[in-house]
Design an enzyme around this catalytic site. Structure first.
Site, PDB file in Angstrom:
ATOM      1  CG  ASP A 136      -1.816   1.088   1.168  1.00 23.57           C
ATOM      2  OD1 ASP A 136      -2.492   1.283   0.299  1.00 23.57           O
ATOM      3  OD2 ASP A 136      -1.967   1.743   2.121  1.00 23.57           O
ATOM      4  CG  ASP A 177      -5.945   1.791   1.134  1.00 23.63           C
ATOM      5  OD1 ASP A 177      -5.343   0.983   1.048  1.00 23.63           O
ATOM      6  OD2 ASP A 177      -5.703   2.831   0.839  1.00 23.63           O
ATOM      7  CG  ASP A 221      -4.635   2.645  -2.993  1.00 20.31           C
ATOM      8  OD1 ASP A 221      -3.795   1.466  -2.626  1.00 20.31           O
ATOM      9  OD2 ASP A 221      -4.080   3.675  -2.209  1.00 20.31           O
TER      10      ASP A 221
END
Length: 228
Positions: free
Chosen positions: A65, A90, A86
């Site tokens: 990440d 998350d 992304d």
């Protein structure tokens, strides 16, 4: 809080790693998927009470990440699609980790404690929604006492020191709720006339003015009819 303070130094630190990763065939999306898979493994380990294994896996999940953004910048592949992917991953990873903690409580503690990580996850989703909605209106909604970086750090501390896990979750719940209130107040004040709304109002005003000018010019240039 940490995101605003340490984001630039961290980005500078991982920039060379992003340049090295560019030489491989990996893409930022590949790293994001790897982080998700490791996060799933961490949630399962935590659920079965392997807290130290979960701790190590959470740290490993944070590395992809951290590096996917550096790789995207180094390879010139930054995009809205990648940022959306992304951010979604998350949120999924965070929910899985808190779900794993809830699973662990259901097996080893009072089952009613399952509500504690569930509550933290719920308020965290509100914080994420506030930022997303505010940014869609052209308003910045970052900041607060308990953003994602702080939540991950708190979970890591709780996994490392099992006796502190429940108190830390209570603290997370309080601070996350305060963060939600902070963001609400910030956006509420900034949204008196949101930039997007103001731009639309100005656009409509400009269009009306243009039509008036065009009608005036047409009347001036029109040739009056002669009477027969």
């Amino acid at each position: 809080m940490f995101d605003g303070t340490f984001r630039k130094p961290v980005d500078r630190a991982v920039k060379p790693i992003g340049a090295l990763l560019r030489k491989t065939r990996l893409t930022p999306d590949h790293l994001t998927i790897v982080g998700l898979l490791v996060g799933i493994a961490a949630a399962v380990a935590i659920g079965f009470g392997r807290l130290w294994v979960g701790l190590a896996l959470v740290i490993l999940a944070a590395l992809p990440d951290l590096l996917d953004g550096a790789l995207a910048k180094a390879s010139g592949t930054s995009s809205q699609r990648g940022a959306f992917f992304d951010s979604t991953v998350d949120r999924v990873t965070d929910s899985l980790l808190l779900g794993g903690i809830g699973w662990h409580f259901a097996l080893t503690e009072d089952p009613r404690l399952v509500l504690l990580p569930f509550a933290v996850a719920s308020i965290s989703s509100v914080i994420s929604y506030q930022r997303a909605k505010a940014e869609s209106l052209g308003i910045e909604a970052k900041g607060g006492l308990m953003e994602r970086a702080e939540r991950i750090i708190a979970i890591l501390v709780g996994l490392a020191f099992n006796v502190l896990l429940i108190p830390i979750l209570w603290i997370m719940l309080v601070l996350t709720s305060i963060t939600a209130l902070q963001r609400f107040w910030k956006v509420w004040n900034a949204a008196d006339v949101a930039p997007v709304t103001a731009a639309r109002i100005e656009m409509r005003r400009s269009r009306r003015q243009s039509r008036r000018v065009a009608r005036t010019a047409l009347r001036r240039t029109s040739i009056p009819r002669r009477k027969p």
